[in-house]
Design a protein around this motif. Sequence first.
Motif, PDB file in Angstrom:
ATOM      1  N   LEU A 173      -5.445  -2.287   0.810  1.00 56.72           N
ATOM      2  CA  LEU A 173      -6.194  -2.383  -0.436  1.00 56.72           C
ATOM      3  C   LEU A 173      -7.539  -1.668  -0.381  1.00 56.72           C
ATOM      4  O   LEU A 173      -8.194  -1.513  -1.422  1.00 56.72           O
ATOM      5  CB  LEU A 173      -6.400  -3.861  -0.812  1.00 56.72           C
ATOM      6  CG  LEU A 173      -5.132  -4.627  -1.198  1.00 56.72           C
ATOM      7  CD1 LEU A 173      -5.447  -6.089  -1.465  1.00 56.72           C
ATOM      8  CD2 LEU A 173      -4.449  -3.987  -2.396  1.00 56.72           C
ATOM      9  N   ASN A 176      -6.996   4.264  -1.911  1.00 59.81           N
ATOM     10  CA  ASN A 176      -6.842   4.568  -3.334  1.00 59.81           C
ATOM     11  C   ASN A 176      -5.492   4.053  -3.842  1.00 59.81           C
ATOM     12  O   ASN A 176      -4.604   3.691  -3.059  1.00 59.81           O
ATOM     13  CB  ASN A 176      -7.005   6.073  -3.597  1.00 59.81           C
ATOM     14  CG  ASN A 176      -6.053   6.908  -2.755  1.00 59.81           C
ATOM     15  OD1 ASN A 176      -4.831   6.776  -2.840  1.00 59.81           O
ATOM     16  ND2 ASN A 176      -6.599   7.776  -1.915  1.00 59.81           N
ATOM     17  N   TYR A 177      -5.330   4.033  -5.172  1.00 60.89           N
ATOM     18  CA  TYR A 177      -4.137   3.432  -5.771  1.00 60.89           C
ATOM     19  C   TYR A 177      -2.859   4.172  -5.367  1.00 60.89           C
ATOM     20  O   TYR A 177      -1.814   3.556  -5.141  1.00 60.89           O
ATOM     21  CB  TYR A 177      -4.267   3.410  -7.299  1.00 60.89           C
ATOM     22  CG  TYR A 177      -5.300   2.418  -7.795  1.00 60.89           C
ATOM     23  CD1 TYR A 177      -5.171   1.058  -7.518  1.00 60.89           C
ATOM     24  CD2 TYR A 177      -6.398   2.837  -8.539  1.00 60.89           C
ATOM     25  CE1 TYR A 177      -6.112   0.136  -7.958  1.00 60.89           C
ATOM     26  CE2 TYR A 177      -7.352   1.922  -8.985  1.00 60.89           C
ATOM     27  CZ  TYR A 177      -7.201   0.585  -8.694  1.00 60.89           C
ATOM     28  OH  TYR A 177      -8.137  -0.334  -9.127  1.00 60.89           O
ATOM     29  N   TYR A 178      -2.922   5.475  -5.291  1.00 58.81           N
ATOM     30  CA  TYR A 178      -1.752   6.257  -4.874  1.00 58.81           C
ATOM     31  C   TYR A 178      -1.315   5.827  -3.474  1.00 58.81           C
ATOM     32  O   TYR A 178      -0.121   5.629  -3.213  1.00 58.81           O
ATOM     33  CB  TYR A 178      -2.108   7.740  -4.903  1.00 58.81           C
ATOM     34  CG  TYR A 178      -0.976   8.684  -4.543  1.00 58.81           C
ATOM     35  CD1 TYR A 178      -0.225   9.311  -5.536  1.00 58.81           C
ATOM     36  CD2 TYR A 178      -0.658   8.973  -3.210  1.00 58.81           C
ATOM     37  CE1 TYR A 178       0.806  10.187  -5.226  1.00 58.81           C
ATOM     38  CE2 TYR A 178       0.373   9.841  -2.879  1.00 58.81           C
ATOM     39  CZ  TYR A 178       1.101  10.445  -3.884  1.00 58.81           C
ATOM     40  OH  TYR A 178       2.116  11.304  -3.564  1.00 58.81           O
ATOM     41  N   SER A 179      -2.279   5.683  -2.574  1.00 61.37           N
ATOM     42  CA  SER A 179      -1.971   5.320  -1.185  1.00 61.37           C
ATOM     43  C   SER A 179      -1.508   3.877  -1.067  1.00 61.37           C
ATOM     44  O   SER A 179      -0.684   3.554  -0.205  1.00 61.37           O
ATOM     45  CB  SER A 179      -3.199   5.558  -0.302  1.00 61.37           C
ATOM     46  OG  SER A 179      -3.579   6.908  -0.318  1.00 61.37           O
ATOM     47  N   ILE A 180      -2.022   3.008  -1.923  1.00 58.97           N
ATOM     48  CA  ILE A 180      -1.556   1.615  -1.914  1.00 58.97           C
ATOM     49  C   ILE A 180      -0.070   1.562  -2.256  1.00 58.97           C
ATOM     50  O   ILE A 180       0.729   0.888  -1.583  1.00 58.97           O
ATOM     51  CB  ILE A 180      -2.376   0.767  -2.907  1.00 58.97           C
ATOM     52  CG1 ILE A 180      -3.815   0.600  -2.404  1.00 58.97           C
ATOM     53  CG2 ILE A 180      -1.728  -0.607  -3.109  1.00 58.97           C
ATOM     54  CD1 ILE A 180      -4.741  -0.079  -3.397  1.00 58.97           C
ATOM     55  N   ALA A 181       0.330   2.299  -3.300  1.00 56.56           N
ATOM     56  CA  ALA A 181       1.743   2.325  -3.685  1.00 56.56           C
ATOM     57  C   ALA A 181       2.593   2.974  -2.601  1.00 56.56           C
ATOM     58  O   ALA A 181       3.690   2.492  -2.277  1.00 56.56           O
ATOM     59  CB  ALA A 181       1.898   3.078  -5.008  1.00 56.56           C
ATOM     60  N   SER A 220      -2.904  11.324   1.866  1.00 59.76           N
ATOM     61  CA  SER A 220      -3.166  10.786   0.523  1.00 59.76           C
ATOM     62  C   SER A 220      -4.413   9.912   0.507  1.00 59.76           C
ATOM     63  O   SER A 220      -5.109   9.838  -0.517  1.00 59.76           O
ATOM     64  CB  SER A 220      -1.953   9.994   0.029  1.00 59.76           C
ATOM     65  OG  SER A 220      -1.816   8.765   0.720  1.00 59.76           O
ATOM     66  N   SER A 225      -3.568  12.189  -3.116  1.00 60.33           N
ATOM     67  CA  SER A 225      -2.132  12.393  -3.313  1.00 60.33           C
ATOM     68  C   SER A 225      -1.617  13.249  -2.160  1.00 60.33           C
ATOM     69  O   SER A 225      -2.408  13.731  -1.342  1.00 60.33           O
ATOM     70  CB  SER A 225      -1.840  13.081  -4.654  1.00 60.33           C
ATOM     71  OG  SER A 225      -2.424  14.369  -4.697  1.00 60.33           O
TER      72      SER A 225
END
Length: 368
Positions: A173, A176-181, A220, A225
């Motif tokens: 957490l 970044n959001y891309y890496s979290i997914a 990422s 990304s």
Amino acid sequence: MLAARCAALAGGLRVLTRPWLRGFGALAQARAAGSLGVGHRRPSVGPEPRRRRLGLSAAAVVNSAPRPLQPYLRLMRLDKPIGTWLLYLPCTWSIGLAAEPGCFPDWYMLSLFGTGAVLMRGAGCTINDMWDRDYDKKVIRTANRPIAAGDISTFQSFIFLGGQLTLALGILLCLNYYSIALGAASLLLVITYPLMKRITYWPQLALGLTFNWGALLGWSAIKGSCDPSICLPLYFSGIMWTLIYDTIYAHQDKRDDALIGLKSTALRFQENTKQWLSGFGVAMLGALSLVGVNSGQTAPYYTALAAVGAHLAHQIYTLDIHRPEDCWDKFTSNRTLGLVVLLGIVLGNLWKEKKTDEANKSIDRIEN
């Protein structure tokens, strides 16, 4: 914010561990003279001395820990950190490649991924030992693993797994959001790869897909990304590397595996192992060369690749697949190989600044 989050996670783990420690007091006293480590149990010859000699090795650190904690530390394989290194190094390659020209890798990301590697390798080993507890009892090398030996129950290991995954989620957490997914997508591989040895002779391929996810995630985490032209050949090179070192590792247990019905590339390749490993080595070097071209790498990087090729050639040529101790030595030598790749990436990136400075000076001379 990060400090507060990490403090909260650490507090949560303490709450989880208190009931375990109270419950394990009697068990720890009863086994005080018996548990010496994974694969190294010997009969008691007297009371355990109260003062234990401290050392700098990972095994010595685990042995000096409070006795109720030792089975959990061994379940995470903290006494054998080579697996953590092999999980962590592809992350460092990716983070190093993502650094700006002339700059060192992001130290914060390196430390964050290092912590994550310890936690996720521990979680992976816990899942593996939970799946394999009945098989481990039948293999000499694994019979003294904590779950197989009865030092930790399945329920206790499940709770411990939850603690490790909770802390690992806290690390994820921070990205970044891309890496979290992207990081969350790897969980299915983490859970299922220990089962592959039951259904295919290529479980090492499943391990490669899992262990080298950091080659995608590291880039990422820095860039936001993935760049397919760099991340995909880097990921592929890591998978080829895993097929090399884990096939060597699997040769230690091939006789026991054959008897109890487990599969591996060691049993698949048998006496043709060196030919297969040579092919994987060529594919690894080819993919790393492509990474260098696509990322604009410089002379130090390709010098490191030459050293990696020499290391692989020596490792494969001198390998004795019928001597478990030699297989272990060759397996652990891959930490050096991974560090050489990292060194080449870092120096190659720093060299970019030097080349840029020289180009700017040439332009200035022409203009003047």
